[in-house]
Design an enzyme around this catalytic site. Structure first.
Site, PDB file in Angstrom:
ATOM      1  N   ASN A  42      61.939  50.545  80.913  1.00  0.00           N
ATOM      2  CA  ASN A  42      61.311  51.819  80.120  1.00  0.00           C
ATOM      3  C   ASN A  42      61.591  53.320  81.038  1.00  0.00           C
ATOM      4  O   ASN A  42      61.442  53.608  82.249  1.00  0.00           O
ATOM      5  CB  ASN A  42      60.255  51.727  79.450  1.00  0.00           C
ATOM      6  CG  ASN A  42      59.097  51.941  80.496  1.00  0.00           C
ATOM      7  OD1 ASN A  42      58.923  51.201  81.661  1.00  0.00           O
ATOM      8  ND2 ASN A  42      57.920  52.680  79.802  1.00  0.00           N
ATOM      9  N   GLU A  55      63.746  46.979  76.670  1.00  0.00           N
ATOM     10  CA  GLU A  55      64.347  45.698  76.287  1.00  0.00           C
ATOM     11  C   GLU A  55      66.174  46.774  76.422  1.00  0.00           C
ATOM     12  O   GLU A  55      66.274  45.452  76.329  1.00  0.00           O
ATOM     13  CB  GLU A  55      63.580  45.173  74.985  1.00  0.00           C
ATOM     14  CG  GLU A  55      62.871  44.195  75.239  1.00  0.00           C
ATOM     15  CD  GLU A  55      61.370  45.295  75.571  1.00  0.00           C
ATOM     16  OE1 GLU A  55      61.272  46.263  75.652  1.00  0.00           O
ATOM     17  OE2 GLU A  55      60.294  44.664  74.830  1.00  0.00           O
TER      18      GLU A  55
HETATM   19  N1  THU Z   1      57.806  49.694  75.707  1.00  0.00           N
HETATM   20  C1  THU Z   1      59.486  49.511  76.385  1.00  0.00           C
HETATM   21  O1  THU Z   1      59.454  49.960  77.125  1.00  0.00           O
HETATM   22  N2  THU Z   1      59.480  48.412  75.614  1.00  0.00           N
HETATM   23  C2  THU Z   1      58.719  47.543  74.364  1.00  0.00           C
HETATM   24  O2  THU Z   1      59.240  46.877  73.169  1.00  0.00           O
HETATM   25  C3  THU Z   1      57.135  48.287  73.800  1.00  0.00           C
HETATM   26  C4  THU Z   1      56.882  50.029  74.633  1.00  0.00           C
HETATM   27  C5  THU Z   1      57.458  51.023  76.583  1.00  0.00           C
HETATM   28  C6  THU Z   1      57.093  52.702  75.795  1.00  0.00           C
HETATM   29  C7  THU Z   1      56.842  53.287  76.448  1.00  0.00           C
HETATM   30  O3  THU Z   1      57.488  54.182  77.623  1.00  0.00           O
HETATM   31  C8  THU Z   1      55.830  53.060  76.875  1.00  0.00           C
HETATM   32  O4  THU Z   1      56.450  50.957  76.500  1.00  0.00           O
HETATM   33  C9  THU Z   1      54.192  52.492  76.261  1.00  0.00           C
HETATM   34  O5  THU Z   1      54.589  52.618  75.017  1.00  0.00           O
END
Ligand code: THU
Length: 136
Positions: A42, A55
């Site tokens: 992320n 993802e």
């Molecule tokens: N996040 C992801 O990387 N994938 C997901 O499917 C849900 C949320 C991240 C986004 C943000 O940086 C952190 O998790 C908290 O929501």
């Protein structure tokens, strides 16, 4: 690469997460049907909205390199870089998966290399809207 190794790769990908605002780090390891693996983390943003999930980072890296066929993805996530429970992909990421993957695409959610669960995309996104809806 087997499922356990893919989970290990997702943990490695999580190390690169840029999450200074939520403190929630996520890693993804996406495997193509030919066996190639693309990693994603992320990437948050001070404006919040531009944040990209792990993802989608993995999918966009792969698709931008010409990949179109995928077999599975392993995902891990947790607060402060620690994974204490099973992390599941958000709805937007499931929709991106539905763009490129069939219902039998595997989503591996893991606590550690030995403790993981496998769901299909159909299970995670039942009655999803996909390219089939606008081409048929
Ligand atoms: N996040 C992801 O990387 N994938 C997901 O499917 C849900 C949320 C991240 C986004 C943000 O940086 C952190 O998790 C908290 O929501």
């Amino acid at each position: 690469m087997n499922r356990e190794e893919l989970v290990r790769s997702a943990f490695a990908a999580m190390q690169n997460a840029y999450a200074p605002y939520s403190g929630y780090t996520v890693g993804a390891a996406l495997m193509t049907r030919s066996g190639k693996v693309y990693l994603g983390c992320n990437i948050e943003n001070a404006a919040y909205g531009p944040t990209n999930c792990a993802e989608r980072t993995a999918f966009f890296k792969a698709v931008s390199e010409g990949e179109r066929e995928f077999s599975m993805i392993a995902v891990v996530g947790g607060k402060g870089g620690k994974v204490n429970s099973l992390f599941v992909p958000c709805g937007v990421c499931r929709q991106v998966m539905a763009e490129f993957c069939d219902g039998d695409f595997e989503i591996i959610v893991a606590e550690n290399e030995k403790n993981y669960k496998i769901f299909t995309l159909s299970e995670m996104l039942p009655m999803g809207f996909s390219p089939k809806n606008i081409t048929e």
